[in-house]
Design an enzyme around this catalytic site. Sequence first.
Site, PDB file in Angstrom:
ATOM      1  N   CYS A  99       0.858  -1.185   0.000  1.00  0.00           N
ATOM      2  CA  CYS A  99       0.000   0.000   0.000  1.00  0.00           C
ATOM      3  C   CYS A  99       0.893   1.233   0.000  1.00  0.00           C
ATOM      4  O   CYS A  99       1.690   1.430   0.915  1.00  0.00           O
ATOM      5  CB  CYS A  99      -0.897  -0.023   1.234  1.00  0.00           C
ATOM      6  SG  CYS A  99      -1.662   1.552   1.608  1.00  0.00           S
ATOM      7  N   GLU A 257      -0.033   1.984   9.093  1.00  0.00           N
ATOM      8  CA  GLU A 257      -1.273   2.460   9.710  1.00  0.00           C
ATOM      9  C   GLU A 257      -0.993   2.838  11.161  1.00  0.00           C
ATOM     10  O   GLU A 257      -0.133   2.245  11.801  1.00  0.00           O
ATOM     11  CB  GLU A 257      -2.365   1.373   9.694  1.00  0.00           C
ATOM     12  CG  GLU A 257      -3.284   1.427   8.486  1.00  0.00           C
ATOM     13  CD  GLU A 257      -2.714   0.751   7.249  1.00  0.00           C
ATOM     14  OE1 GLU A 257      -1.825  -0.111   7.416  1.00  0.00           O
ATOM     15  OE2 GLU A 257      -3.137   1.087   6.130  1.00  0.00           O
ATOM     16  N   TYR A 296      -9.397   0.942  -5.012  1.00  0.00           N
ATOM     17  CA  TYR A 296      -9.054  -0.473  -4.808  1.00  0.00           C
ATOM     18  C   TYR A 296      -9.116  -1.296  -6.088  1.00  0.00           C
ATOM     19  O   TYR A 296      -8.518  -2.363  -6.169  1.00  0.00           O
ATOM     20  CB  TYR A 296      -9.987  -1.087  -3.736  1.00  0.00           C
ATOM     21  CG  TYR A 296      -9.541  -0.787  -2.320  1.00  0.00           C
ATOM     22  CD1 TYR A 296      -9.073   0.471  -1.970  1.00  0.00           C
ATOM     23  CD2 TYR A 296      -9.574  -1.772  -1.339  1.00  0.00           C
ATOM     24  CE1 TYR A 296      -8.658   0.741  -0.684  1.00  0.00           C
ATOM     25  CE2 TYR A 296      -9.166  -1.508  -0.045  1.00  0.00           C
ATOM     26  CZ  TYR A 296      -8.706  -0.254   0.276  1.00  0.00           C
ATOM     27  OH  TYR A 296      -8.296   0.012   1.551  1.00  0.00           O
ATOM     28  N   CYS A 299      -5.150  -0.302  -7.049  1.00  0.00           N
ATOM     29  CA  CYS A 299      -3.981  -0.693  -6.235  1.00  0.00           C
ATOM     30  C   CYS A 299      -3.962  -2.193  -5.962  1.00  0.00           C
ATOM     31  O   CYS A 299      -2.929  -2.835  -6.075  1.00  0.00           O
ATOM     32  CB  CYS A 299      -3.945   0.097  -4.932  1.00  0.00           C
ATOM     33  SG  CYS A 299      -5.110  -0.434  -3.655  1.00  0.00           S
TER      34      CYS A 299
HETATM   35 FE1  SF4 Z   1      -3.318   1.929   0.075  1.00  0.00          FE
HETATM   36 FE2  SF4 Z   1      -4.766   1.103  -2.006  1.00  0.00          FE
HETATM   37 FE3  SF4 Z   1      -5.844   2.733  -0.159  1.00  0.00          FE
HETATM   38 FE4  SF4 Z   1      -3.968   3.592  -1.897  1.00  0.00          FE
HETATM   39  S1  SF4 Z   1      -6.039   2.874  -2.392  1.00  0.00           S
HETATM   40  S2  SF4 Z   1      -4.084   4.040   0.287  1.00  0.00           S
HETATM   41  S3  SF4 Z   1      -2.651   1.815  -2.041  1.00  0.00           S
HETATM   42  S4  SF4 Z   1      -5.131   0.633   0.123  1.00  0.00           S
HETATM   43 FE    FE Z   2      -6.668   1.457   2.173  1.00  0.00          FE
END
Ligand code: SF4
Ligand code: FE
Length: 490
Positions: A99, A257, A296, A299
Amino acid sequence: MLMTKEQYIESLRQMKTRVYMFGEQVENWVDHPIIRPSIECVGMTYELANDPEYADLCTAKSSYTGETVNRFTHLHQSTDDLIKKVKMLRLLGQKTASCFQRCVGMDAFNAMFSTTYEMDKKYGTNYHDNFNNFLKMVQENDFVVDGAMTDPKGDRGLAPNAQKDPDLFMHIVERREDGIVVRGAKAHQTGCINSHWHIIMPTQAMREEDADYAVAFATPTDADGIYMIYGRQSCDTRKLEEGADVDLGNAQFGGQEALVVFDNVFIPNEYIFMAGEYDFANMMVERFAGYHRQSYGGCKVGVGDVLIGAAALAAEYNGAQKASHIKDKLIEMVHLNETLYCCGIACSAEGQATEAGNYQIDLLLANVCKQNVTRFPYDITRLAEDIAGGLMVTMPAESDFNSDLVVGKNGETVGEICNKYFAAAPSCTTEERMRILRFIENMCLGASAVGYRTESLHGAGSPQAQRIMIARQGNLEAKKALAKNIAGIK
Ligand code: SF4
Ligand code: FE
């Protein structure tokens, strides 16, 4: 102005961000081995934006100034921008297998821009200007901003104002001529420590009694009264082992986190984007969540690409790549992964302009996207673990593979014995086999599993949150009318 990755990391050192981990304050958190991979991961959002090969995806023209800005600070101006966002996130997932954290800010910007516009229209407030000034400053400086929504929430059966401890939801404790004082916390905050600023949003729809909890604002991460308590990740202390490399699975990148605490933090008027307009809390939540559910579909797909590649390599290293069931499992993984991508692209292609002028995804399709993300990565990790084999979770440590300790009757060392018995197909060394298995472990069970597996379930809202939105947006009445019409029912 685009910052480089090096400038970004240097800029973090200038901040007075307060971080706690394992019960102690971490003074040099920028170089801390547990935290640093998450900084490197955000760093990739700078690196790619500065790379001409990726400039089209990772940069955009500011809608304020026409200057080139990092796409993570951009307001989407078209469906093309929305699609490029998804492609950029997939690319970053492919480059980091974790992430990269910066999306929450981008999603908050876009939700805040349109919501403040509509609030001002109704109430004659000045929030939209406040927000525009803030975002211009962010674009000029290429800052990372944490978009913070989730409150600790205490007893889920009680409204914010009815909680025994009022701090379980972020709230205004004092209204002053020059600003407000807020108190509370935001939980599970992705990338919060290595962000320059935070945007705080309400966590759910609010009623009149909860007006003090309907609050949105921006604040520097190191403002007086803010501190963070780091969230543990599976296998995190492996990063503290001397010389750790193979056992980390992904030694370069990771997510982050933390719990962010606001201990009576003063917010000047110019950084306030909502202060009591409870009837707009829901709009802000729905829009931010919609954008992040779209995210989502990018990513997680990028991380999925890497996991599929790792599973295929594990099969090769085991000498099992020709088995028909292995081929079929890899096909299934690709099918599931690309289905998520289809959803990310679809909700973007069906996006529309908001009243304020930026583009928003199709909310129904974005929620369908995230609902699938709560399921498919679980199937993908199951298949990856199936292909990898049990050795992924039973093999000895890296230090055993490197050990000179003599254990055999003929003088064999622990390292030699490990290398002898864990050798597989001639296409790889034993170390390469270990590396790919540890890498799969990292994505399925280890530090990056936060960002791939469990985050797929809870990040951007747990499955039920999407089902509520699907119920709201699904338009069952129109579907009934279709059926009645054809079936001849008046
Ligand atoms: Fe992390 Fe995916 Fe959220 Fe971006 S969209 S902050 S990469 S979980
Ligand atoms: Fe997230």
